[in-house]
Design an enzyme around this catalytic site. Structure first.
Site, mmCIF file in Angstrom:
data_model
loop_
_atom_site.group_PDB
_atom_site.id
_atom_site.type_symbol
_atom_site.label_atom_id
_atom_site.label_comp_id
_atom_site.label_asym_id
_atom_site.label_seq_id
_atom_site.Cartn_x
_atom_site.Cartn_y
_atom_site.Cartn_z
ATOM 1 N N HIS A 246 0.843 -1.191 0.000
ATOM 2 C CA HIS A 246 0.000 0.000 0.000
ATOM 3 C C HIS A 246 0.883 1.247 0.000
ATOM 4 O O HIS A 246 2.042 1.205 0.416
ATOM 5 C CB HIS A 246 -0.945 0.020 1.206
ATOM 6 C CG HIS A 246 -0.246 -0.076 2.528
ATOM 7 N ND1 HIS A 246 0.301 -1.260 3.004
ATOM 8 C CD2 HIS A 246 0.000 0.854 3.482
ATOM 9 C CE1 HIS A 246 0.844 -1.040 4.199
ATOM 10 N NE2 HIS A 246 0.686 0.233 4.492
ATOM 11 N N HIS A 248 0.907 5.398 1.114
ATOM 12 C CA HIS A 248 0.291 6.464 1.899
ATOM 13 C C HIS A 248 0.274 7.744 1.069
ATOM 14 O O HIS A 248 1.269 8.088 0.421
ATOM 15 C CB HIS A 248 1.073 6.696 3.188
ATOM 16 C CG HIS A 248 1.127 5.484 4.073
ATOM 17 N ND1 HIS A 248 0.294 5.305 5.145
ATOM 18 C CD2 HIS A 248 1.933 4.388 4.016
ATOM 19 C CE1 HIS A 248 0.569 4.147 5.724
ATOM 20 N NE2 HIS A 248 1.553 3.575 5.056
#
Length: 315
Positions: A246, A248
């Site tokens: 992932h 940010h």
């Protein structure tokens, strides 16, 4: 449990404070909450309570309309300090509450205040210590991620979705954002490719996805909130808090977040540039380089990685 209303929260049984953060004005509490509605059984819960930020929407009325009381602290010459109390407001919540329930011992360690040590992870240490550690996590640890990817949860919050199993991802607000304060905007892009567990797994075949995340995140925030290009700071954690790749995505003006510190956050632009320097075949530079980062004493890698440092000859 999906329903955490006021009645449920008032049944929280406090045990101890796990952490206090004066920068984000937050307390993290350990205790228990009911397992389900209408039951007396409780299970372990972690509750993080953070004061919400003041927004410009209320700026004009803060002092003349919303301030209900004030108390002088100190004053000298032209400077004065006071405590102030604002009136309760349905459209201006005082705190944001995050709940982990039921929480495991791993969660408790993660959210506890801890001393940090800097470690150096060579490719050999990754193979012998870190890779087996990551592989040992059961799929249940990231079931909440699967729920997001499959549209079971938070489907209405998704800002962008590319369903490609190899290069696709979703972009949506991170749970740390209050969904209101634009100056603290915090989104996350989560990959569909389950084989990318961390930054170490990235190579040239992932450049399409990484560049698409950079492009689509900028487009989404411009269309939705009017933020111009260059208004976002995009980064990747290593070690991450969960081992499903992932990125940010935060407002570039959002300062002071612990997760943006050197020794954890790697700018997406820099990662893209590093991978572009790779040859077309063989291990990527992220698999060949030594990564230096901070580890908290409660992290599962703390003891083995700290012990391994003695043989590296850095100090």
């Amino acid at each position: 449990m999906s329903k955490y209303d006021l009645e449920t929260l008032r049944q929280f049984q406090f045990q101890r404070v796990l952490n206090e953060d004066p920068i984000t004005h937050a307390l993290t509490l350990l205790g228990t909450l009911p397992d389900s509605e209408g039951t007396s059984e409780h299970s372990t819960a972690i509750v993080r309570i953070e004061k919400t930020a003041l927004t410009v929407d209320h700026a004009e009325q803060l002092l003349p309309g919303l301030l209900s009381d004030a108390k002088l602290i100190e004053g000298t010459d032209i400077y004065t300090w006071l405590f102030g109390w604002l009136e309760a407001s349905a459209d201006r919540p005082d705190v944001k509450i995050n709940i982990v329930h039921p929480a495991t011992e791993v969660h408790i360690r993660k959210y506890s205040r801890q001393e940090v040590v800097i470690v150096h992870e060579t490719p050999a240490l990754f193979e012998s210590i870190v890779k087996p550690y990551i592989a040992a996590f059961p799929p249940s640890r990231t079931q909440w991620v699967e729920n997001i990817l499959n549209g079971v949860s938070e489907a209405d919050k998704v800002l962008f979705r590319d369903p490609s199993p190899e290069h696709g991802y979703v972009i949506l607000p991170d749970m740390k954002w209050d969904l209101v304060t634009l100056s603290s905007l915090y989104l996350v892009a989560i990959a569909f490719n389950r084989s990318i567990r961390s930054l170490r797994d990235l190579n040239k075949s992932h450049l399409t996805m990484l560049k698409s995340i950079r492009r689509e995140a900028a487009r989404a925030v411009k269309e939705r909130w009017g933020l111009e290009h260059g208004s976002l700071r995009m980064f990747i954690h290593y070690q991450p808090s969960y081992y499903h790749f992932h990125v940010h995505i935060v407002n570039a003006n959002y300062q002071g977040l612990p997760g943006m510190s050197a020794g954890q956050a790697h700018l997406l632009d820099d990662i893209i540039s590093l991978i572009e320097c790779d040859p077309d075949d063989g291990p990527s530079i992220l698999q060949r380089m030594t990564l230096t980062y901070g580890l908290g004493e409660q992290h599962g890698l703390y003891e083995p990685m700290k012990a391994a440092q003695r043989d590296l000859g850095y100090y």
